[in-house]
Design a protein around this motif. Structure first.
Motif, PDB file in Angstrom:
ATOM      1  N   LYS A 119      43.876  45.679  46.802  1.00 39.53           N
ATOM      2  CA  LYS A 119      44.192  46.311  48.089  1.00 39.53           C
ATOM      3  C   LYS A 119      45.229  45.475  48.831  1.00 39.53           C
ATOM      4  N   GLY A 120      46.286  46.139  49.311  1.00 39.37           N
ATOM      5  CA  GLY A 120      47.332  45.445  50.055  1.00 39.37           C
ATOM      6  C   GLY A 120      48.375  44.786  49.188  1.00 39.37           C
ATOM      7  N   ALA A 121      48.326  44.998  47.875  1.00 39.13           N
ATOM      8  CA  ALA A 121      49.298  44.362  46.976  1.00 39.13           C
ATOM      9  C   ALA A 121      50.715  44.843  47.263  1.00 39.13           C
ATOM     10  N   PHE A 122      50.837  46.079  47.742  1.00 38.96           N
ATOM     11  CA  PHE A 122      52.132  46.634  48.102  1.00 38.96           C
ATOM     12  C   PHE A 122      51.890  47.777  49.078  1.00 38.96           C
ATOM     13  N   THR A 123      52.958  48.309  49.623  1.00 38.31           N
ATOM     14  CA  THR A 123      52.833  49.432  50.560  1.00 38.31           C
ATOM     15  C   THR A 123      52.086  50.591  49.904  1.00 38.31           C
TER      16      THR A 123
ATOM     17  N   GLN B 240      45.551  39.836  35.129  1.00 40.38           N
ATOM     18  CA  GLN B 240      45.513  39.554  36.572  1.00 40.38           C
ATOM     19  C   GLN B 240      46.098  40.758  37.287  1.00 40.38           C
ATOM     20  N   ARG B 241      45.316  41.336  38.179  1.00 36.54           N
ATOM     21  CA  ARG B 241      45.808  42.510  38.914  1.00 36.54           C
ATOM     22  C   ARG B 241      46.974  42.115  39.822  1.00 36.54           C
ATOM     23  N   LEU B 242      47.849  43.082  40.092  1.00 41.16           N
ATOM     24  CA  LEU B 242      48.941  42.854  41.038  1.00 41.16           C
ATOM     25  C   LEU B 242      48.348  42.496  42.403  1.00 41.16           C
ATOM     26  N   GLY B 243      48.843  41.425  42.992  1.00 36.47           N
ATOM     27  CA  GLY B 243      48.343  40.998  44.288  1.00 36.47           C
ATOM     28  C   GLY B 243      47.054  40.212  44.201  1.00 36.47           C
ATOM     29  N   GLY B 244      46.551  39.981  43.017  1.00 42.81           N
ATOM     30  CA  GLY B 244      45.297  39.251  42.847  1.00 42.81           C
ATOM     31  C   GLY B 244      45.542  37.851  42.320  1.00 42.81           C
ATOM     32  N   THR B 245      44.537  37.008  42.450  1.00 36.54           N
ATOM     33  CA  THR B 245      44.618  35.630  41.943  1.00 36.54           C
ATOM     34  C   THR B 245      43.579  35.369  40.860  1.00 36.54           C
ATOM     35  N   LYS B 246      42.621  36.255  40.739  1.00 40.85           N
ATOM     36  CA  LYS B 246      41.515  36.058  39.803  1.00 40.85           C
ATOM     37  C   LYS B 246      41.925  36.513  38.396  1.00 40.85           C
ATOM     38  N   LEU B 247      41.606  35.674  37.395  1.00 41.82           N
ATOM     39  CA  LEU B 247      41.808  36.060  35.998  1.00 41.82           C
ATOM     40  C   LEU B 247      40.594  36.851  35.517  1.00 41.82           C
TER      41      LEU B 247
END
Length: 431
Positions: free
Chosen positions: A209-213, A257-264
């Motif tokens: 959520k919030g990774a891009f517009t 890794q999801r876009l906008g995420g840091t978790k593997l």
């Protein structure tokens, strides 16, 4: 081998436990009631006394069988009678030993039970039907490919499918999945050429959520959706260099890794990929990574075009005709002899997909129960090139039949050995 021992005599129970524990996985019970609470199909063999409190040994065997416990049985008793032995055999008990007995006799009985168990397991394994979903016809070439595909299906290795558009690459991908250990898990397919480049990464790996517009909520990518199952990447030759690099990393590390995420996120996905272009040419032209290709094509299936699998044409046509007639309530229809000849003579630049489309159209538009050659809308304008290819294919094939040596075969048709070898590779004729 997992064995349950059901024996009320503590001395006999402990003696058997000490004698067999080094060679087998054992579980002991002092009466049948306790045993029935825990027995399941993980047990290969049950060794039971007959005269026990709470439940007779033969009644115990009968109850276990009623509960669908599939283990083999060995009966041991200090008070053997002919009637009890006959009853035990009637229930399917393979060995009936009278106390006292030599340990060697018991071990022989256990080995016999093991052999019976293995034979049953092999029979069940052989009887598991191969799922044939999607294939409408059969030919020697197709059956050879399916044999290789089934071998690949039993493993988790990556499979690469090459072949012209419409030859059935996705059908093969599903065939491999449905005959694998992952059959009950998801099969997810994506056409890399059909997704805009700026969306492929989010489709494959998902986003937070919030990774891009407009990313108002998190979304799972196809890798996560296919977890423990199969991900089919069609037309991989269309992947950009950046996506190729990220896909290689996923295959190496088995994490995304999801876009906008840091978790593997750990993933367990079997990759089947496909292309209708020559990936080797793309590698030479630096359009496709060689290291990624080698990861993707542990096993390669080169699916021949329909014009080189002629035996399938009428089977596919008949299956399609029957399906369309049933689907649209068109009544029973068949092909005329002339229509069959036309279907067999056509070269299908669009392969199976084109054949199905031709038959669907003819079935719907034909006015009679006999589909005539005039009902078939065939695109002969694309046939000249294929006719040349077919003649060339037959010429190379015939030369190889007459001369086993490649140099001699190329000389026979006045072709350079280098070009001859290239044509062999083109037509999948091998060396």
């Amino acid at each position: 081998m997992k064995i349950a021992i059901v024996e009320d005599d503590i001395n006999m129970r402990k003696s058997l436990e000490l004698s067999l524990s080094d060679d087998y996985e054992l579980k002991t019970y002092k009466n049948p009631i306790d045993a029935l609470k825990e027995l399941d199909d993980s047990f290969d063999l049950i060794i039971s006394d007959i005269n026990m409190p709470k439940m007779d040994g033969l009644e115990f065997v009968k109850t276990a069988l009623e509960q669908k416990i599939s283990a083999e049985f060995i009966i041991i008793t200090g008070n053997a009678t002919l009637n009890k032995a006959i009853e035990a055999l009637r229930l399917g008990v393979k060995d009936f030993l009278t106390k006292p007995f030599d340990l060697d006799k018991l071990c022989e009985a256990i080995n016999r039970a093991k052999i019976i168990r293995e034979k049953k397991a092999n029979k069940i394994k052989k009887e598991i039907p191969v799922k044939q979903n999607g294939f409408l016809g059969s030919s020697k070439e197709l059956e050879n490919l399916k044999t290789i595909a089934l071998k690949a299906a039993k493993t988790n290795v990556s499979v690469f499918l090459s072949g012209e558009s419409g030859v059935g690459k996705e059908v093969f991908a599903k065939f491999i999945h449905e005959n694998s250990k992952r059959a009950n898990k998801p099969f997810i397919a994506i056409n890399m050429a059909a997704i805009p480049e700026n969306l492929i990464e989010s489709e494959l790996f998902g986003y937070e959520k919030g990774a891009f517009t407009d990313a108002n909520s998190s979304k799972l990518g196809l890798f996560e959706l296919a977890n423990e199952g199969t991900l089919f990447l069609d037309e991989i030759g269309e992947m950009s260099a950046s996506i190729q690099a990220k896909l290689l990393r996923v295959l190496q590390e088995k994490t995304i890794q999801r876009l906008g995420g840091t978790k593997l996120i750990n993933i367990d996905v079997r990759i089947i990929s496909a292309s209708n272009i020559n990936i080797q040419d793309n590698i030479k032209n630096n359009k496709f990574r060689a290291d990624l290709f080698y990861r993707l094509n542990t096993i390669m299936l080169d699916i021949l075009p329909l014009r080189q699998r002629k035996d399938e044409i009428i089977e596919i046509a008949n299956a399609t005709l029957n399906r369309i007639c049933n689907e649209y309530d068109l009544g029973e229809k068949t092909f005329s002899k002339e229509a069959i000849k036309v279907l067999n003579d056509y070269n299908y630049p669009g392969n199976i997909r084109e054949l199905i489309s031709i038959v669907e159209s003819a079935a719907i538009l034909s006015d009679e129960n006999i589909v005539k050659d005039s009902d078939l809308r065939l695109n002969f304008t694309n046939n000249n090139k294929n006719n040349i290819n077919d003649l060339e294919f037959e010429l190379i094939k015939e030369a190889l039949k007459q001369e086993k040596d490649i140099k001699a075969a190329s000389k026979l048709i006045s072709m350079s050995e280098k070009v001859f070898r290239e044509k062999m590779q083109k037509y999948n004729l091998g060396e």
